[in-house]
Design a protein around this motif. Structure first.
Motif, short mmCIF file in Angstrom:
data_model
loop_
_atom_site.label_atom_id
_atom_site.label_comp_id
_atom_site.label_asym_id
_atom_site.label_seq_id
_atom_site.Cartn_x
_atom_site.Cartn_y
_atom_site.Cartn_z
N GLY A 134 0.59 -1.27 -0.01
CA GLY A 134 0.28 -0.17 -0.03
C GLY A 134 0.77 1.34 0.06
O GLY A 134 0.33 2.43 -0.02
N ARG A 135 2.30 1.10 -0.08
CA ARG A 135 3.03 2.43 -0.28
C ARG A 135 3.76 2.39 -1.20
O ARG A 135 4.60 1.39 -1.61
CB ARG A 135 3.88 2.46 1.19
CG ARG A 135 3.07 2.60 2.56
CD ARG A 135 3.87 2.99 3.68
NE ARG A 135 5.10 1.71 3.79
CZ ARG A 135 5.85 1.98 4.87
NH1 ARG A 135 6.07 3.11 5.63
NH2 ARG A 135 6.92 0.86 4.81
N TYR A 136 4.24 3.72 -1.79
CA TYR A 136 5.14 3.60 -2.93
C TYR A 136 6.61 4.03 -1.99
O TYR A 136 6.50 4.46 -1.11
CB TYR A 136 4.72 4.90 -3.96
CG TYR A 136 3.54 4.52 -4.81
CD1 TYR A 136 3.82 3.84 -6.09
CD2 TYR A 136 2.20 4.60 -4.20
CE1 TYR A 136 2.62 3.28 -6.66
CE2 TYR A 136 1.16 4.25 -5.11
CZ TYR A 136 1.42 3.52 -6.30
OH TYR A 136 0.18 3.33 -6.97
N VAL A 137 7.59 3.63 -3.13
CA VAL A 137 9.09 3.89 -2.38
C VAL A 137 9.73 4.54 -3.48
O VAL A 137 9.74 4.39 -4.63
CB VAL A 137 9.57 2.50 -2.25
CG1 VAL A 137 11.20 2.38 -1.91
CG2 VAL A 137 8.69 1.48 -1.37
N MET A 138 10.60 5.52 -2.81
CA MET A 138 11.42 6.26 -3.50
C MET A 138 12.95 6.44 -2.86
O MET A 138 12.90 6.42 -1.57
CB MET A 138 10.85 7.90 -3.56
CG MET A 138 11.79 8.94 -4.24
SD MET A 138 11.26 10.32 -4.44
CE MET A 138 10.98 10.95 -2.89
#
Length: 315
Positions: free
Chosen positions: A165-169
């Motif tokens: 459920g989270r995007y990663v950068m």
């Protein structure tokens, strides 16, 4: 969807007729052309690249704008005449908009870039649905110093697939840090770096590490190509005190994106040609664009901060 490539990806073969793009004209892209990102749209490769004009010599060394070019073979590009992202905000002037990195999620393109006001660097975000018209969302980390004595953040590379459920950068230009987002607009950084420079001064990544193109989700984990530098020694070149930029790869745990699984000991991509060794900044290959196109991978990079090249991996 995960990629079928394995870690490390490659080998990449440099195109024998590099550079594929060079400065032109007398205005916004007259001085230097470098650090491109790329994406595939409608079976064509679209490249967004940093271009500098001739203003600010000896101070900010040219205002940067982001140009757009398109190719039907991944090598020969036709440029659009006007830049698609230009400095308009106080924190973008006089240095401009630098070093784009693009990620597509659904029908939206997310572009990170560095704004430079002549003193501080600020990691910023813009979005578009057509690559031509961009909406700026401002500075992502307004108080981040990255170990500097002033606000300083750069080089955001976004994984297109959400994890739990989270995007990663991954971001940073001394160490590499990780940040998370639920909406791709608002990001929360982890204060602990996930990669730091090597402790051995002779290693290719002993001076700094910095994310390259968007990460890739593979069956083995999250694969990130990263730029790195070490100090040039007298044994390398009489011009001591300069940096030599090359590129490595690192694999992160997809269940714990801050956890390194493996990291290359040697660079897979190094300066070699005259255009990579001599330029605005000598001894630099700097990768920011990677696309899968027609059964091959095309890696786009800056050559000595002056021109643009491509290297190809054919699995």
């Amino acid at each position: 969807m995960t990629s079928v490539v394995r870690f490390p990806i490659g080998p990449f073969r440099k195109y024998e007729h590099n550079p594929i793009m060079t400065p032109q004209g007398e205005t916004w892209e007259a001085k230097d052309l470098f650090n491109p990102t790329a994406v595939v749209r409608d079976e064509k490769v679209y490249m967004l690249y940093r271009a500098e004009d001739n203003t600010g010599a000896g101070t900010w060394n040219g205002t940067s704008r982001i140009g757009l070019a398109v190719s039907e073979d991944g090598i020969h590009f036709e440029r659009y005449p006007e830049p698609v992202l230009v400095p308009t905000e106080p924190y973008e002037l006089p240095g401009g908009c630098e070093d784009p990195r693009i990620t597509q999620v659904g029908d939206t393109y997310y572009l990170t870039y560095t704004a430079f006001d002549g003193d501080g660097a600020y990691l910023c975000l813009a979005t578009s649905n057509d690559l031509f018209h961009w909406t700026k969302h401002g500075i992502l980390f307004s108080t981040w110093t990255g170990g500097m004595n002033k606000v300083w953040s750069k080089s955001g590379a976004i994984l297109p697939q959400p994890l739990d459920g989270r995007y990663v950068m991954y971001f940073g230009d001394t160490n590499i840090w990780v940040a998370y987002s639920e909406d791709l607009i608002h990001w929360t950084p982890d204060p602990q770096p996930v990669i730091t420079p090597s402790d051995h001064p002779d290693d290719f990544d002993s001076a700094l590490v910095e994310p390259g193109p968007q990460p890739m989700l593979t069956d083995e984990g999250i694969l990130l190509i990263y730029n790195a530098a070490r100090m040039v020694t007298e044994a390398d070149d009489p011009a001591q005190g300069k940096m030599r930029y090359s590129a490595g790869q690192v694999l992160f745990d997809k269940d714990r994106p801050s956890q390194v699984l493996r990291r290359t000991k040697l660079p897979f991509f190094v300066p070699g040609t005259t255009d990579e060794i001599v330029g605005q900044v000598d001894n630099v290959v700097f990768v920011e664009g990677l696309v899968s196109y027609r059964d091959s991978y095309y890696l786009y990079y800056g050559m000595a901060d002056s021109k643009i090249g491509v290297a190809i991996y054919e699995p």
